[in-house]
Design an enzyme around this catalytic site. Structure first.
Site, short mmCIF file in Angstrom:
data_model
loop_
_atom_site.label_atom_id
_atom_site.label_comp_id
_atom_site.label_asym_id
_atom_site.label_seq_id
_atom_site.Cartn_x
_atom_site.Cartn_y
_atom_site.Cartn_z
N PRO A 130 -9.15 22.93 -15.97
CA PRO A 130 -9.34 23.61 -17.58
C PRO A 130 -7.70 23.98 -17.93
O PRO A 130 -6.89 24.16 -17.13
CB PRO A 130 -10.00 25.05 -16.83
CG PRO A 130 -10.19 24.45 -15.47
CD PRO A 130 -9.58 23.54 -14.98
N GLY A 151 -4.88 25.65 -19.65
CA GLY A 151 -4.35 27.03 -20.01
C GLY A 151 -4.92 28.15 -19.09
O GLY A 151 -4.45 29.42 -19.22
N LEU A 161 -3.93 26.60 -13.89
CA LEU A 161 -4.31 25.66 -12.78
C LEU A 161 -3.13 24.53 -13.18
O LEU A 161 -3.48 23.43 -12.41
CB LEU A 161 -5.41 25.27 -12.58
CG LEU A 161 -6.60 26.36 -12.39
CD1 LEU A 161 -7.95 25.48 -12.11
CD2 LEU A 161 -6.28 27.05 -11.21
N GLY A 162 -2.30 24.69 -13.71
CA GLY A 162 -1.17 23.56 -13.89
C GLY A 162 -1.71 22.39 -14.52
O GLY A 162 -1.25 21.19 -14.05
N SER A 163 -2.55 22.28 -15.53
CA SER A 163 -3.10 21.24 -16.20
C SER A 163 -1.83 20.57 -16.92
O SER A 163 -1.77 19.16 -17.03
CB SER A 163 -4.14 21.29 -17.28
OG SER A 163 -3.67 22.44 -18.26
N SER A 164 -0.97 21.26 -17.81
CA SER A 164 0.00 20.46 -18.38
C SER A 164 0.93 19.92 -17.55
O SER A 164 1.47 18.70 -17.77
CB SER A 164 0.73 21.46 -19.32
OG SER A 164 1.27 22.61 -18.42
N ASP A 202 5.24 24.37 -10.85
CA ASP A 202 3.82 23.36 -11.15
C ASP A 202 4.21 21.90 -11.03
O ASP A 202 3.38 21.17 -10.68
CB ASP A 202 3.58 23.66 -12.43
CG ASP A 202 3.08 24.97 -12.74
OD1 ASP A 202 3.20 26.15 -11.99
OD2 ASP A 202 2.02 25.34 -13.76
O1 PMV Z 1 0.14 30.94 -15.03
P1 PMV Z 1 1.09 29.70 -14.64
O2 PMV Z 1 0.55 28.77 -13.64
O3 PMV Z 1 1.95 29.25 -15.81
O4 PMV Z 1 2.16 30.57 -13.72
C1 PMV Z 1 3.17 31.60 -13.96
C2 PMV Z 1 3.97 31.96 -12.90
C3 PMV Z 1 4.79 33.10 -13.11
O5 PMV Z 1 5.35 33.34 -11.71
C4 PMV Z 1 4.20 34.48 -13.75
C5 PMV Z 1 5.72 32.79 -14.04
C6 PMV Z 1 6.87 31.59 -13.65
O6 PMV Z 1 7.42 31.02 -14.37
O7 PMV Z 1 6.94 31.45 -12.30
#
Ligand code: PMV
Length: 329
Positions: free
Chosen positions: A112, A114, A117-120, A164
């Site tokens: 999914p 945004g 879950l690291g889709s980008s 990510d």
């Molecule tokens: O929501 P995501 O998967 O982009 O994770 C953000 C993680 C944070 O620790 C809140 C911010 C970061 O850049 O590490």
């Protein structure tokens, strides 16, 4: 033609605290983004995105003055879907020293968009691998991770952590502390994901924690408390102690809630998982909305989540030990 895929990820522990130098443990999940790259005779880029949580769309653009894509969907959606593909193509061209190479790109994603879950990152990692291979260059996993990080930096105005992209490139569980990223041993993890259909604003949530931490000692203590439990979590992972892992995930959610980054729907899903006897559950990523991750070897949590108000999608996703890989060529 080369088809490469790369996994999404959840945070087992440590989001937000990682911003202040504490360690975090993201972990790749068996939900992948797949990118097909086929070199063209000209210098144009044509992108077809099948299911980036958007209605399928196709855009075509050249590398010169006609670079603006001409499509019939909202510009923000195109930007969301296209930015990472574009940055990945640039990295592949750079790696192969072929700045004029044109591609037909197809993106198919099971992650999914945004929801944390690291889709980008998965699209960037798979895109760089497929693009570079199509141009005859085989990059090491480390170089793909580094280039995907640079691609994310370019798209996100210099605001990206390495978590990510490194996790998606290497697969498995990963430990991140500042710029230091390394793979760590982990047992098979019975992960269940709940998704509320939304997403929080990462920048806003990170800024909120920063302000809280400056104003209240408890918030600074909470951040270092998360660091302590991440270190315990690493030991539990090494020991394969799922009960302890679950308990620590519950604590981690409580501390994130104290920092103000949970939401009604995330709490509802966490409590549904706990009521279904999950070993533990927490929000994953920036919070504010998006996904939770629970640990449950039985079907209980997945079933309970499907009946939980505010939960749009629930699915099992085991830890994926494989990072970026070639699917077809
Ligand atoms: O929501 P995501 O998967 O982009 O994770 C953000 C993680 C944070 O620790 C809140 C911010 C970061 O850049 O590490």
């Amino acid at each position: 033609m080369v088809v490469s895929s790369a996994p999404g990820k959840v945070y087992l522990f440590g989001e937000h605290a990682v911003v202040y130098g504490e360690p975090a443990v993201p972990c790749a999940i068996e939900r992948r983004a797949q990118v097909t790259a086929e070199e063209r005779d000209d210098d144009r880029i044509r992108v077809r995105a099948e299911d980036l949580s958007l209605d399928g769309f196709t855009v075509e653009y050249g590398s010169a003055s006609d670079a603006a894509p001409d499509v019939d969907v909202a510009e923000s959606l195109v930007e969301a879907g296209m930015g990472y593909v574009d940055a990945a193509v640039e990295q592949a061209r750079d790696a192969a020293d072929a700045p004029e190479a044109g591609f037909d790109i197809t993106v198919e994603s099971e992650i999914p968009l945004g929801g944390g879950l690291g889709s980008s990152a998965a699209v960037a990692v798979a895109g760089i691998d497929a693009g570079a291979r199509e141009l005859g260059v085989e990059l090491s996993t480390e170089e793909i991770a580094e280039r995907a990080y640079r691609a994310e930096l370019a798209v996100q105005d210099g605001e990206a952590s390495r978590a990510d992209t490194f996790c998606s490139a290497t697969g498995g569980a990963v430990r991140v502390e500042g710029d230091d990223c390394r793979a760590i041993e982990a047992p098979a993890l019975p992960l269940v994901i709940g998704f509320d259909g939304g997403a929080g604003d990462t920048g806003e949530l990170v800024a909120g924690v920063r302000a809280l931490r400056e104003e209240y000692d408890f918030a600074a203590d909470t951040v270092s408390g998360i660091g302590d439990l991440v270190r315990r979590g690493e030991r539990a992972l090494a020991d394969g102690d799922l009960e302890e892992l679950g308990r620590l995930m519950d604590f981690n959610h409580g501390l994130l809630e104290a920092l103000g980054v949970s939401s009604r729907s995330l709490d509802n899903m966490v409590w549904a998982a706990r009521d279904a006897d999950a070993l533990g559950a927490k929000l994953t990523g920036a919070g504010g909305g998006g996904c939770i991750v629970a640990l449950d070897p039985s079907d209980g949590t997945e079933t309970a989540l499907k009946f939980t108000p505010g939960c749009e999608d629930a699915f099992r996703a085991e830890l994926d030990t494989e990072g970026v890989r070639v699917e077809d060529r």
